[in-house]
Write a protein that holds these residues in place. Structure first.
Motif, PDB file in Angstrom:
ATOM      1  N   LEU A 127       0.839  -1.262  -0.052  1.00 44.15           N
ATOM      2  CA  LEU A 127       0.092  -0.178   0.104  1.00 44.15           C
ATOM      3  C   LEU A 127       1.086   1.203   0.157  1.00 44.15           C
ATOM      4  O   LEU A 127       1.602   1.519   0.806  1.00 44.15           O
ATOM      5  CB  LEU A 127      -0.788   0.093   1.401  1.00 44.15           C
ATOM      6  N   ILE A 128       0.860   2.025  -1.001  1.00 45.61           N
ATOM      7  CA  ILE A 128       1.519   3.355  -1.159  1.00 45.61           C
ATOM      8  C   ILE A 128       0.293   4.354  -0.789  1.00 45.61           C
ATOM      9  O   ILE A 128      -0.557   4.688  -1.781  1.00 45.61           O
ATOM     10  CB  ILE A 128       2.272   3.438  -2.375  1.00 45.61           C
ATOM     11  N   VAL A 129       0.347   5.221   0.193  1.00 43.65           N
ATOM     12  CA  VAL A 129      -0.741   5.907   0.659  1.00 43.65           C
ATOM     13  C   VAL A 129      -0.289   7.444   0.891  1.00 43.65           C
ATOM     14  O   VAL A 129       0.494   7.466   1.711  1.00 43.65           O
ATOM     15  CB  VAL A 129      -1.492   5.380   1.769  1.00 43.65           C
ATOM     16  N   THR A 130      -0.863   8.109   0.382  1.00 42.67           N
ATOM     17  CA  THR A 130      -0.549   9.550   0.554  1.00 42.67           C
ATOM     18  C   THR A 130      -1.727  10.129   1.518  1.00 42.67           C
ATOM     19  O   THR A 130      -2.711   9.833   1.835  1.00 42.67           O
ATOM     20  CB  THR A 130      -0.644  10.607  -0.729  1.00 42.67           C
ATOM     21  N   SER A 131      -1.039  11.224   2.226  1.00 40.59           N
ATOM     22  CA  SER A 131      -2.022  11.862   3.346  1.00 40.59           C
ATOM     23  C   SER A 131      -1.388  13.086   3.784  1.00 40.59           C
ATOM     24  O   SER A 131      -0.318  13.398   3.390  1.00 40.59           O
ATOM     25  CB  SER A 131      -1.747  11.055   4.636  1.00 40.59           C
ATOM     26  N   ASP A 132      -2.402  14.058   4.068  1.00 48.19           N
ATOM     27  CA  ASP A 132      -1.850  15.356   4.544  1.00 48.19           C
ATOM     28  C   ASP A 132      -1.948  15.327   6.114  1.00 48.19           C
ATOM     29  O   ASP A 132      -1.043  16.241   6.668  1.00 48.19           O
ATOM     30  CB  ASP A 132      -3.374  16.378   4.487  1.00 48.19           C
ATOM     31  N   THR A 133      -2.032  14.400   6.738  1.00 43.14           N
ATOM     32  CA  THR A 133      -2.055  14.054   8.290  1.00 43.14           C
ATOM     33  C   THR A 133      -0.457  13.716   8.547  1.00 43.14           C
ATOM     34  O   THR A 133       0.039  12.722   7.852  1.00 43.14           O
ATOM     35  CB  THR A 133      -2.782  13.115   8.719  1.00 43.14           C
ATOM     36  N   PRO A 134       0.322  14.208   9.442  1.00 44.87           N
ATOM     37  CA  PRO A 134       1.717  13.803   9.374  1.00 44.87           C
ATOM     38  C   PRO A 134       1.657  12.360   9.955  1.00 44.87           C
ATOM     39  O   PRO A 134       0.784  11.979  10.666  1.00 44.87           O
ATOM     40  CB  PRO A 134       2.101  14.796  10.610  1.00 44.87           C
ATOM     41  N   ARG A 135       2.802  11.614   9.802  1.00 45.65           N
ATOM     42  CA  ARG A 135       2.851  10.163   9.939  1.00 45.65           C
ATOM     43  C   ARG A 135       2.577   9.822  11.445  1.00 45.65           C
ATOM     44  O   ARG A 135       1.959   9.068  12.021  1.00 45.65           O
ATOM     45  CB  ARG A 135       4.126   9.415   9.429  1.00 45.65           C
ATOM     46  N   LEU A 136       3.442  10.573  12.512  1.00 45.89           N
ATOM     47  CA  LEU A 136       3.482  10.434  13.731  1.00 45.89           C
ATOM     48  C   LEU A 136       1.890  10.535  14.365  1.00 45.89           C
ATOM     49  O   LEU A 136       1.612   9.871  15.074  1.00 45.89           O
ATOM     50  CB  LEU A 136       4.373  11.157  14.374  1.00 45.89           C
ATOM     51  N   TYR A 137       1.202  11.941  13.801  1.00 51.77           N
ATOM     52  CA  TYR A 137      -0.133  11.928  14.416  1.00 51.77           C
ATOM     53  C   TYR A 137      -0.909  10.999  14.022  1.00 51.77           C
ATOM     54  O   TYR A 137      -1.842  10.365  14.734  1.00 51.77           O
ATOM     55  CB  TYR A 137      -0.594  13.291  13.756  1.00 51.77           C
ATOM     56  N   ASN A 138      -0.741  10.406  12.646  1.00 52.21           N
ATOM     57  CA  ASN A 138      -1.529   9.269  12.355  1.00 52.21           C
ATOM     58  C   ASN A 138      -1.499   8.025  12.982  1.00 52.21           C
ATOM     59  O   ASN A 138      -2.250   7.244  13.466  1.00 52.21           O
ATOM     60  CB  ASN A 138      -1.566   8.964  10.855  1.00 52.21           C
TER      61      ASN A 138
END
Length: 195
Positions: A127-138
């Motif tokens: 899974l290659i997933v983009t996000s606006d949420t920072p990784r640590l927060y997610n």
């Protein structure tokens, strides 16, 4: 786990999206290493994403979905590229999964048993997933809910394993340098997967 037959599924509905560019980069890397690569772009295929009757009554699959099932059967390795919207995948990708990951294709319930047969065993996924949420927060706040649903409730439920996740974030306000760096990394992932 190396794969000679790779299917890339771009789950972003916009044909000019960054996810499309990532899908193309992965395909270039995999082909460079000699893998056979097929690509399904959900912005280009035609289907009704609504599983109208659930499992009560069969909804005939459109030609693009029948072909998608054949591509999934063919592949050793599945790559899903998509953005996180409201904590999970876009509606078109969820509809794609609802319509084709059906009993008899992805799994089969057993009579008089709570158990099921996993019909997609022998395949791996990334899974290659983009996000606006920072990784640590997610990770700490949302506990990667969207990743867990796709990885465990859908793919592993169907027998696909292992399932690897690469999260690219934050995308909003990201620089061209950041995006290009990830395009290069994803291309290298394709190279390595095909070796």
């Amino acid at each position: 786990m190396n794969a000679n037959k790779i299917l890339i599924i771009n789950g972003h509905p916009d044909p000019q999206s960054y996810c499309r560019a990532l899908s193309t980069s992965y395909a270039e890397g995999a082909r460079k290493s000699g893998a056979a690569v097929k690509l399904i772009d959900l912005s280009e295929i035609e289907f009704n994403p609504n599983l109208r009757y659930g499992y009560r009554k069969r909804t005939e699959l459109e030609p693009d979905l029948l072909q998608a099932q054949e591509f999934i059967r063919w592949a050793d390795h599945l790559v899903f590229v998509y953005p996180t919207w409201w904590g999970t995948m876009p509606a078109v990708m969820k509809g794609f999964i609802d319509r084709i990951f059906l009993p008899g294709f992805a799994m089969r319930y057993r009579d008089n048993s709570p158990l099921w047969d996993k019909l997609l065993k022998g395949k791996s996924a990334h899974l290659i997933v983009t996000s606006d949420t920072p990784r640590l927060y997610n990770l700490l706040v949302y506990r990667q809910a969207g990743h867990r649903i796709m990885k465990s409730n859908i793919l592993k439920f169907s027998g696909v394993s292992p399932v690897r996740v690469t999260e690219i974030s934050p995308i909003r306000k990201s620089t061209e340098t950041f995006r290009q760096k990830w395009l290069d990394k994803v291309k290298e992932m394709g190279v390595k997967q095909a070796r």
